[in-house]
Design a protein around this motif. Sequence first.
Motif, PDB file in Angstrom:
ATOM      1  N   UNK A 182       1.890  21.731   2.982  1.00  0.00           N
ATOM      2  CA  UNK A 182       0.926  20.826   3.299  1.00  0.00           C
ATOM      3  C   UNK A 182       0.269  20.093   2.044  1.00  0.00           C
ATOM      4  N   UNK A 183      -0.117  21.236   1.151  1.00  0.00           N
ATOM      5  CA  UNK A 183      -0.861  20.616  -0.143  1.00  0.00           C
ATOM      6  C   UNK A 183       0.296  19.804  -0.840  1.00  0.00           C
ATOM      7  N   UNK A 184       1.306  20.593  -0.993  1.00  0.00           N
ATOM      8  CA  UNK A 184       2.269  19.914  -1.938  1.00  0.00           C
ATOM      9  C   UNK A 184       2.653  18.357  -1.480  1.00  0.00           C
ATOM     10  N   UNK A 185       2.919  18.508  -0.291  1.00  0.00           N
ATOM     11  CA  UNK A 185       3.225  17.034   0.476  1.00  0.00           C
ATOM     12  C   UNK A 185       1.996  15.957   0.286  1.00  0.00           C
ATOM     13  N   UNK A 186       0.729  16.526   0.192  1.00  0.00           N
ATOM     14  CA  UNK A 186      -0.405  15.538   0.028  1.00  0.00           C
ATOM     15  C   UNK A 186      -0.210  15.106  -1.550  1.00  0.00           C
ATOM     16  N   UNK A 187       0.027  16.126  -2.566  1.00  0.00           N
ATOM     17  CA  UNK A 187       0.228  15.890  -3.921  1.00  0.00           C
ATOM     18  C   UNK A 187       1.200  14.898  -4.275  1.00  0.00           C
ATOM     19  N   UNK A 188       2.498  14.994  -3.582  1.00  0.00           N
ATOM     20  CA  UNK A 188       3.592  14.143  -3.822  1.00  0.00           C
ATOM     21  C   UNK A 188       3.143  12.574  -2.982  1.00  0.00           C
ATOM     22  N   UNK A 189       2.719  12.706  -2.386  1.00  0.00           N
ATOM     23  CA  UNK A 189       2.234  11.241  -1.616  1.00  0.00           C
ATOM     24  C   UNK A 189       1.297  10.469  -2.841  1.00  0.00           C
ATOM     25  N   UNK A 209       1.080  11.172  -6.045  1.00  0.00           N
ATOM     26  CA  UNK A 209       1.920  10.753  -7.191  1.00  0.00           C
ATOM     27  C   UNK A 209       2.693   9.415  -6.806  1.00  0.00           C
ATOM     28  N   UNK A 210       3.369   9.516  -5.777  1.00  0.00           N
ATOM     29  CA  UNK A 210       4.308   8.350  -5.346  1.00  0.00           C
ATOM     30  C   UNK A 210       3.374   6.983  -5.214  1.00  0.00           C
ATOM     31  N   UNK A 211       2.133   7.092  -4.682  1.00  0.00           N
ATOM     32  CA  UNK A 211       1.290   5.840  -4.557  1.00  0.00           C
ATOM     33  C   UNK A 211       0.628   5.610  -6.078  1.00  0.00           C
ATOM     34  N   UNK A 212       0.410   6.477  -6.720  1.00  0.00           N
ATOM     35  CA  UNK A 212       0.032   6.427  -8.148  1.00  0.00           C
ATOM     36  C   UNK A 212       0.746   5.722  -8.879  1.00  0.00           C
ATOM     37  N   UNK A 213       2.055   6.101  -9.148  1.00  0.00           N
ATOM     38  CA  UNK A 213       3.221   5.566 -10.253  1.00  0.00           C
ATOM     39  C   UNK A 213       3.854   4.373  -9.387  1.00  0.00           C
ATOM     40  N   UNK A 214       3.369   4.182  -8.060  1.00  0.00           N
ATOM     41  CA  UNK A 214       3.943   2.808  -7.550  1.00  0.00           C
ATOM     42  C   UNK A 214       5.416   2.867  -7.527  1.00  0.00           C
ATOM     43  N   UNK A 215       5.847   3.880  -7.265  1.00  0.00           N
ATOM     44  CA  UNK A 215       7.413   4.169  -6.849  1.00  0.00           C
ATOM     45  C   UNK A 215       7.956   3.422  -5.497  1.00  0.00           C
TER      46      UNK A 215
END
Length: 74
Positions: A52-59, A61-67
Amino acid sequence: MSLKFLVKLSHFITMMFGIALGMTLCILYQFNVDMFIIGLSPLILVIILISSCLRGYTLIIWSKNDYNAKVFND
């Protein structure tokens, strides 16, 4: 952070959720038959917490880098 790394991390997290689900189903089955796998409950909770922590982290990063997925942006 590269897109390739984020995709690998996302697949790893999904795999961890799947393992936790499989272990939970195993415990539920054993609960009805015999109770020798009940010691796996803390391990399942740790796997779910980490994933769950890793899923939040990837979300984040995905939104921060605008992928964006090119398939869905047509």
